[in-house]
Design an enzyme around this catalytic site. Sequence first.
Site: not given
Length: 417
Positions: A162, A199
Amino acid sequence: MSTAISPLAPTDVPDLPEIAGVRLATAAAGIRYKGRTDVLLALLDEGTTVAGVFTRSRCPSAPVEWCRARLKDGHHAKAGLALVVNSGNANAFTGKTGRQATKLTAGIAAKAAGCKASDIYLASTGVIGEPLDATKFNGVLETLASEAAPDRWMDAARAIMTTDTFPKVATARVKLGKAAVTINGIAKGAGMIAPDMATMLSFIFTDAPITATALQSLLKSGVEDTFNAVTIDSDTSTSDTLLAFATGAAGARGAPRISRAGDPRLKAFVKAFHGVLADLAEQVARDGEGARKLVEVIVEGATSKASARKIAKSIANSPLVKTAIAGEDANWGRVVMAVGKAGEPADRDKLSIYFNGIRVAKSGARDPSYDEAEVSKAMKNDRIQIKTTLGLGKGRDRVLTCDLTKEYVAINGDYRS
């Protein structure tokens, strides 16, 4: 995904070898981004075992809930399975519509992969609160299934990015019994990083023959001092997902089947497995949004490891500490503040603080030998170590973070624009 690569990006990027039983493909489905890939399909052969750890957020995404349900009893696919990951939309805080999107995505993927919907794993990352249009996967996943190949690791790492500025990959090769086995990993994450069990997104693949129960134990123990010891901005994502897949293909080459995490034959594998997790976790810290400095926070002399972790996180998450690092200012007063607010045992008059090995505070006051020029020179490094000794016990821990710059504000101020 940023066009400017972080100055902290690794200079030596490994080529990930093929793993028998794993095939990958990526595509641009137009989920949010234009002109880049945003969907990953991983196909895994029959007999693959799966393990996973996820966010502890009380507001988990629909894909997280979907995966948890799949893993409830320890998954072992009888007809192969698949992983679908999309970037650009987290499918989080999307209510019934989000849950329907996961079912539709799994159905489309199952048809493409030739397996059951219950053998599909899903992960999404991106904007929270916007509905995911799963119909965009129609046709795309079928094409990907026909194009999937065993050498598409870097493409896979790019597709899940992203605001990341570089793809995150790691690999290791180790002996299990008399056979060599491979461990490959990819990850994404640059902001909203304060993992709690995982994560943002990370996927580990191996050809080692390991049962789901043993793999789950390895994963749980492995994340504690790797992904759970990284923070960028103290914000735990709704989508944190770490999945591990073991195809077992190395069994055909003589690797023994492992059913217990404590099996002594697994010792070298465990070390390599944890090494891959640690490598990926550090890359996440290196790619913190707007980061210019990697920061290692060490706390020693605490009453326990858990206490040291909490104090280290307090230092690593402090905006005042992080902005001081960005300004190349060894402001130990802010470290003292962060220690004091952590809510853990600490004695001001026993406290000592070091920046890159230089002691700046001793026994609750500025070090008598403090040299401003020496410290200022050390603070110009792109890797900064802050060590705090408490003098109370033997508890020690380490946390990775990064500095906090104007670019972080700019990236997150414009994120939905």
